[in-house]
Motif scaffolding. Sequence first.
Motif, mmCIF file in Angstrom:
data_model
loop_
_atom_site.group_PDB
_atom_site.id
_atom_site.type_symbol
_atom_site.label_atom_id
_atom_site.label_comp_id
_atom_site.label_asym_id
_atom_site.label_seq_id
_atom_site.Cartn_x
_atom_site.Cartn_y
_atom_site.Cartn_z
ATOM 1 N N GLY A 1 43.805 41.947 65.976
ATOM 2 C CA GLY A 1 42.595 41.296 65.501
ATOM 3 C C GLY A 1 41.355 42.140 65.697
ATOM 4 N N LYS A 2 40.243 41.651 65.154
ATOM 5 C CA LYS A 2 38.957 42.321 65.330
ATOM 6 C C LYS A 2 38.204 41.639 66.454
ATOM 7 C CE LYS A 2 38.539 43.945 60.644
ATOM 8 N NZ LYS A 2 37.655 44.060 59.484
ATOM 9 N N TYR A 3 37.410 42.427 67.171
ATOM 10 C CA TYR A 3 36.689 41.933 68.330
ATOM 11 C C TYR A 3 35.251 42.416 68.302
ATOM 12 C CZ TYR A 3 41.351 40.941 70.039
ATOM 13 O OH TYR A 3 42.629 40.463 70.161
ATOM 14 N N LEU A 4 34.407 41.737 69.085
ATOM 15 C CA LEU A 4 33.016 42.115 69.264
ATOM 16 C C LEU A 4 32.789 42.348 70.748
ATOM 17 C CD1 LEU A 4 30.097 42.372 68.149
ATOM 18 C CD2 LEU A 4 29.848 39.938 68.647
ATOM 19 N N PHE B 1 34.470 39.297 72.726
ATOM 20 C CA PHE B 1 34.662 38.070 71.951
ATOM 21 C C PHE B 1 35.555 38.351 70.752
ATOM 22 C CE2 PHE B 1 30.453 37.574 73.862
ATOM 23 C CZ PHE B 1 30.511 36.297 74.377
ATOM 24 N N SER B 2 36.282 37.323 70.305
ATOM 25 C CA SER B 2 36.992 37.425 69.031
ATOM 26 C C SER B 2 35.964 37.207 67.926
ATOM 27 C CB SER B 2 38.090 36.354 68.945
ATOM 28 O OG SER B 2 37.511 35.068 68.807
ATOM 29 N N THR B 3 36.313 37.531 66.682
ATOM 30 C CA THR B 3 35.388 37.319 65.576
ATOM 31 C C THR B 3 35.167 35.830 65.311
ATOM 32 O OG1 THR B 3 37.216 37.589 64.022
ATOM 33 C CG2 THR B 3 35.829 39.521 64.437
ATOM 34 N N GLU B 4 35.997 34.971 65.905
ATOM 35 C CA GLU B 4 35.816 33.525 65.794
ATOM 36 C C GLU B 4 34.898 32.988 66.902
ATOM 37 O OE1 GLU B 4 39.080 34.857 65.784
ATOM 38 O OE2 GLU B 4 39.007 34.926 63.593
ATOM 39 N N GLY B 5 34.429 33.854 67.809
ATOM 40 C CA GLY B 5 33.522 33.448 68.877
ATOM 41 C C GLY B 5 34.199 33.070 70.170
ATOM 42 N N GLN B 6 35.508 33.248 70.270
ATOM 43 C CA GLN B 6 36.241 32.925 71.500
ATOM 44 C C GLN B 6 36.029 34.021 72.537
ATOM 45 O OE1 GLN B 6 40.473 32.604 71.004
ATOM 46 N NE2 GLN B 6 40.825 32.065 73.135
ATOM 47 N N LEU B 7 35.703 33.626 73.764
ATOM 48 C CA LEU B 7 35.557 34.567 74.866
ATOM 49 C C LEU B 7 36.936 35.105 75.245
ATOM 50 C CD1 LEU B 7 33.901 35.905 77.146
ATOM 51 C CD2 LEU B 7 34.297 33.839 78.489
#
Length: 51
Positions: A2-5, A20-26
Amino acid sequence: MGKYLLAHDLGTSGNKATLFSTEGQLIASCTYNYDVYYSHSGVKCSLLIKY
């Protein structure tokens, strides 16, 4: 995969990195503290930024 921030909070006495995941999950968070040194006791130091 997956992509991450990856976000950094660079502070006066430490650096905090949070993933964070791109869905905003820590996903994870980590803090690295470092020492702060002053030139003289009781003197406040400030950062001068020139533009």
